[in-house]
Enzyme design. Structure first.
Site, short mmCIF file in Angstrom:
data_model
loop_
_atom_site.label_atom_id
_atom_site.label_comp_id
_atom_site.label_asym_id
_atom_site.label_seq_id
_atom_site.Cartn_x
_atom_site.Cartn_y
_atom_site.Cartn_z
N ASN A 9 0.99 -1.27 0.03
CA ASN A 9 -0.08 0.24 0.15
C ASN A 9 0.79 1.37 -0.10
OD1 ASN A 9 -2.79 -0.98 0.15
ND2 ASN A 9 -2.15 -1.97 1.91
N VAL A 13 8.26 -3.10 -3.68
CA VAL A 13 9.76 -3.69 -3.39
C VAL A 13 10.04 -4.60 -4.38
CG1 VAL A 13 11.33 -4.77 -1.76
CG2 VAL A 13 9.53 -3.26 -0.92
N ASP A 109 1.01 -10.85 0.60
CA ASP A 109 2.29 -10.47 1.14
C ASP A 109 2.52 -11.44 2.35
OD1 ASP A 109 0.37 -8.89 2.25
OD2 ASP A 109 1.80 -7.44 2.99
#
Length: 254
Positions: A9, A13, A109
């Protein structure tokens, strides 16, 4: 080489792996209004700075909690790398058994972190991810993902305090010199940093009581290095855990 992308959010990466080695990694700001060309050119430029070319990328894997950007990165994968990316979901072979009531609700994630941590450390294990939210995931010794905890992240908490309290300034997120602040900035830093570490320890201790087990606790995420030294329960910080998990999941599923 593998291009691993974690769309969060706040930050995106990106890492490049050659075999098991992470050659380079970068962090970009998450902007839902950016096009696939904008992000594509950014990634190409980052590769070029590291003397890598698009042609060396043999595979791409993406985890995303920002639905509007998932399609953007699928498009750039096809246009700039001529590769159809693998998209992380609860339906992939992750090496762990997901016992969540609605697996489709779990952030990609969190799945990646849980799979990586169990593969690296075994179980039982708690993964604390310091991102936009601070999340806790629990994996048993049998590799069962039971679920976890989601709480407001460090920056969200700090910004809410600044925005809602007219006389309180915006402060840097850094360790206070003492717990009893004799000025407003130090007092706020103590409350935000030490308070967040205390929250982590309380949740970990309650998980231990509820499960009757003594799990290893590993932290990851952009702010893990700030909170972990103040925590009694975090045993290790692994900054690249999510990227490592993406590599592992990709290899299991090809």
């Amino acid at each position: 080489m593998l291009l691993a992308i974690d769309i969060g959010n706040t930050s995106i990466v990106i890492g490049v792996f050659e075999g098991e080695s992470l050659l380079s990694s970068w962090r970009l700001s998450t902007r839902a209004d950016r096009t696939h060309d904008e992000y594509g050119i950014m990634i190409i430029d980052l590769l070029t700075v590291n003397e890598l070319k698009a042609g060396v990328i043999g595979g791409i894997i993406i985890s995303s909690v920002v639905p509007q950007l998932s399609h953007v990165f699928e498009e750039l994968s096809l246009k700039y790398f001529d590769r159809r990316p693998m998209i992380v979901s609860s339906e992939l072979d992750t090496g762990i058994e997901i016992l969540y009531k609605r697996p489709e609700e779990i952030g990609a994630d969190r799945i990646v972190n849980a799979a990586a941590a169990y593969h690296i450390y075994g179980g039982p294990i708690i993964i604390v991810d310091f991102g936009t939210a601070t999340t806790f995931c629990y994996v048993t010794s049998r590799g069962e993902y039971l679920g976890g905890v989601i709480s407001p992240g460090l920056e969200i908490s700090a910004n809410a305090l600044f925005e809602r309290a007219a006389k309180l300034p915006k402060v840097d997120l850094s360790r206070p010199s003492k717990i009893i602040g004799d000025d407003t900035v130090t007092a706020m830093q103590a409350g935000i940093i030490i308070g967040h570490a205390g929250m982590v320890d309380r949740i970990v201790e309650d998980i231990k009581r509820e499960t009757g087990e003594n799990p290893y606790v590993v932290a990851t995420g952009g702010l893990a290095g700030l909170i972990a030294p103040e925590s009694r329960t975090i045993k290790e910080v692994r900054p690249s855990l999510t990227l490592e998990g993406l590599r592992m999941i990709y290899n299991r599923n090809i």
